[in-house]
Design a protein around this motif. Structure first.
Motif, PDB file in Angstrom:
ATOM      1  N   LEU A 106       0.825  -1.207   0.000  1.00 45.79           N
ATOM      2  CA  LEU A 106       0.000   0.000   0.000  1.00 45.79           C
ATOM      3  C   LEU A 106       0.860   1.258   0.000  1.00 45.79           C
ATOM      4  O   LEU A 106       0.547   2.247  -0.666  1.00 45.79           O
ATOM      5  CB  LEU A 106      -0.927  -0.002   1.215  1.00 45.79           C
ATOM      6  N   ALA A 107       1.956   1.224   0.763  1.00 47.45           N
ATOM      7  CA  ALA A 107       2.829   2.392   0.836  1.00 47.45           C
ATOM      8  C   ALA A 107       3.438   2.707  -0.525  1.00 47.45           C
ATOM      9  O   ALA A 107       3.498   3.876  -0.936  1.00 47.45           O
ATOM     10  CB  ALA A 107       3.922   2.154   1.869  1.00 47.45           C
ATOM     11  N   HIS A 108       3.870   1.687  -1.251  1.00 44.13           N
ATOM     12  CA  HIS A 108       4.430   1.917  -2.583  1.00 44.13           C
ATOM     13  C   HIS A 108       3.340   2.335  -3.569  1.00 44.13           C
ATOM     14  O   HIS A 108       3.566   3.207  -4.411  1.00 44.13           O
ATOM     15  CB  HIS A 108       5.160   0.665  -3.066  1.00 44.13           C
ATOM     16  N   GLU A 109       2.162   1.735  -3.446  1.00 39.45           N
ATOM     17  CA  GLU A 109       1.051   2.088  -4.339  1.00 39.45           C
ATOM     18  C   GLU A 109       0.692   3.565  -4.197  1.00 39.45           C
ATOM     19  O   GLU A 109       0.381   4.236  -5.194  1.00 39.45           O
ATOM     20  CB  GLU A 109      -0.156   1.217  -4.006  1.00 39.45           C
ATOM     21  N   HIS A 110       0.728   4.083  -2.980  1.00 46.86           N
ATOM     22  CA  HIS A 110       0.351   5.479  -2.720  1.00 46.86           C
ATOM     23  C   HIS A 110       1.562   6.408  -2.630  1.00 46.86           C
ATOM     24  O   HIS A 110       1.421   7.556  -2.197  1.00 46.86           O
ATOM     25  CB  HIS A 110      -0.481   5.556  -1.440  1.00 46.86           C
ATOM     26  N   GLU A 111       2.722   5.913  -3.020  1.00 49.05           N
ATOM     27  CA  GLU A 111       3.957   6.698  -3.023  1.00 49.05           C
ATOM     28  C   GLU A 111       4.251   7.299  -1.649  1.00 49.05           C
ATOM     29  O   GLU A 111       4.525   8.493  -1.510  1.00 49.05           O
ATOM     30  CB  GLU A 111       3.896   7.790  -4.099  1.00 49.05           C
ATOM     31  N   LEU A 112       4.199   6.449  -0.655  1.00 53.68           N
ATOM     32  CA  LEU A 112       4.416   6.866   0.728  1.00 53.68           C
ATOM     33  C   LEU A 112       5.737   6.341   1.281  1.00 53.68           C
ATOM     34  O   LEU A 112       5.878   6.133   2.487  1.00 53.68           O
ATOM     35  CB  LEU A 112       3.260   6.375   1.615  1.00 53.68           C
ATOM     36  N   VAL A 113       6.713   6.121   0.400  1.00 50.42           N
ATOM     37  CA  VAL A 113       8.011   5.596   0.817  1.00 50.42           C
ATOM     38  C   VAL A 113       9.113   6.513   0.289  1.00 50.42           C
ATOM     39  O   VAL A 113       9.046   6.964  -0.864  1.00 50.42           O
ATOM     40  CB  VAL A 113       8.252   4.170   0.294  1.00 50.42           C
ATOM     41  N   THR A 114      10.094   6.790   1.135  1.00 51.92           N
ATOM     42  CA  THR A 114      11.236   7.575   0.691  1.00 51.92           C
ATOM     43  C   THR A 114      12.507   7.014   1.318  1.00 51.92           C
ATOM     44  O   THR A 114      12.452   6.232   2.269  1.00 51.92           O
ATOM     45  CB  THR A 114      11.067   9.064   1.076  1.00 51.92           C
ATOM     46  N   GLU A 115      13.658   7.407   0.793  1.00 50.83           N
ATOM     47  CA  GLU A 115      14.939   7.003   1.369  1.00 50.83           C
ATOM     48  C   GLU A 115      15.188   7.769   2.662  1.00 50.83           C
ATOM     49  O   GLU A 115      14.634   8.848   2.874  1.00 50.83           O
ATOM     50  CB  GLU A 115      16.073   7.275   0.377  1.00 50.83           C
ATOM     51  N   ASP A 116      16.044   7.204   3.519  1.00 49.49           N
ATOM     52  CA  ASP A 116      16.273   7.858   4.812  1.00 49.49           C
ATOM     53  C   ASP A 116      17.256   9.029   4.744  1.00 49.49           C
ATOM     54  O   ASP A 116      17.314   9.837   5.675  1.00 49.49           O
ATOM     55  CB  ASP A 116      16.724   6.852   5.869  1.00 49.49           C
ATOM     56  N   GLY A 117      18.029   9.146   3.681  1.00 49.83           N
ATOM     57  CA  GLY A 117      18.911  10.292   3.511  1.00 49.83           C
ATOM     58  C   GLY A 117      20.116  10.339   4.432  1.00 49.83           C
ATOM     59  O   GLY A 117      20.820  11.346   4.497  1.00 49.83           O
ATOM     60  N   LEU A 118      20.385   9.256   5.145  1.00 57.95           N
ATOM     61  CA  LEU A 118      21.500   9.243   6.092  1.00 57.95           C
ATOM     62  C   LEU A 118      22.844   9.249   5.365  1.00 57.95           C
ATOM     63  O   LEU A 118      23.001   8.567   4.347  1.00 57.95           O
ATOM     64  CB  LEU A 118      21.431   8.012   6.992  1.00 57.95           C
ATOM     65  N   HIS A 119      23.798  10.000   5.888  1.00 57.37           N
ATOM     66  CA  HIS A 119      25.147  10.021   5.337  1.00 57.37           C
ATOM     67  C   HIS A 119      25.932   8.880   5.977  1.00 57.37           C
ATOM     68  O   HIS A 119      26.590   9.057   6.999  1.00 57.37           O
ATOM     69  CB  HIS A 119      25.837  11.359   5.623  1.00 57.37           C
TER      70      HIS A 119
END
Length: 278
Positions: free
Chosen positions: A258-271
């Motif tokens: 569901l999260a991918h279907e609704h574009e509710l996922v992102t990268e964490d951006g950690l260095h």
């Protein structure tokens, strides 16, 4: 050193014959950290509180004096006959691993041979925030995960694990990779006064839940589920949190789908300085 507190890590009593076992860690109550982080020592005979009486008045890095005496920690570890701090790995926890109770339970489940003594020290971390993994844990709750947030400042708990303990904790984190972060990108101040050059965190391998930007950690699963209903309209998240957790436990892939279907996922951006050694 302060006396052992009442929340010593003793196993729960066995249920009566025919009764359902008590769930001390109800999934809907994740992350089980209580109202605030604290410094403590998990020892073989219980938990010793390291915070001053009356609590802590300000974030760790804003205090004029150190809260935790590192020599007292070293003495306690020596008395237990276990590895000193220099032979341990510093890990900053963002979810239930902040509590001695959770770590004690993980050691017990791993069986004999794992030393118990573990220091937990409050800390201030910059440019780091806490959200949710875009996946569910086996019991059905949505666990915490760190992400980079420019300008953020959080009070969390840093824990020192020896090699045997670290292997146990790694094994309990299948949705994460333990990665090393540099203080250059994420400055860290410990309640001991130290400012380590680096530390490890458990970072999500599935991304973090986001609505344009990462969704900050909700300290009640019910709040997160209500938010996911608003974002997806999915019946899966409707109802009492305990019921939703049970549904998610039975359908472990549903949240990610569901999260991918609704574009509710992102990268964490950690260095990431590097992936931490196992």
């Amino acid at each position: 050193m302060p006396s052992t507190t009442p929340d010593a890590p003793e196993p729960a009593p066995a249920p009566a014959p025919g009764a359902a076992p008590a769930e001390a860690f109800a999934p809907e109550e994740y992350p089980w950290v209580g109202p605030a982080v604290r410094s403590a020592l998990l020892l073989s005979d219980g938990v010793v509180d390291l915070d001053p009486v009356g609590g802590v008045p300000a974030p760790t890095d804003e205090l004029s004096e150190t809260l935790v005496d590192v020599s007292a920690i070293e003495q306690a570890l020596a008395a237990e006959g276990v590895a000193p701090l220099a032979e341990r790995t510093l890990v900053v926890a963002v979810g239930s691993n902040q509590t001695p109770r959770t770590i004690a339970r993980k050691y017990r489940r791993a069986g004999g041979g794992v030393p118990v003594a573990t220091p937990f020290v409050r800390c201030t971390v910059h440019h780091l925030a806490v959200g949710h993994v875009a996946n569910v844990a086996a019991p059905g709750y949505v666990p915490a995960a760190p992400y980079r947030s420019e300008g953020a400042q959080m009070e969390l708990v840093a824990t020192w694990f020896d090699d045997a303990q670290l292997a146990v904790i790694d094994e309990t984190e299948p949705n994460y990779a333990r990665v090393r972060l540099s203080a250059q990108h994420h400055p860290l101040t410990l309640a001991t006064g130290a400012e380590p050059a680096h530390f490890d965190v458990y970072a999500s391998q599935r991304g973090v839940l986001a609505d344009g930007r990462p969704i900050p950690l909700r300290h009640r699963q019910q709040e997160l589920f209500d938010e996911l209903v608003a974002l997806t309209g999915a019946e899966l998240f409707i109802g009492d949190a305990a019921e939703v957790c049970a549904r998610l436990a039975a359908r472990p892939a549903a949240l990610a789908e569901l999260a991918h279907e609704h574009e509710l996922v992102t990268e964490d951006g950690l260095h990431r300085a590097r992936e931490a050694a196992a």
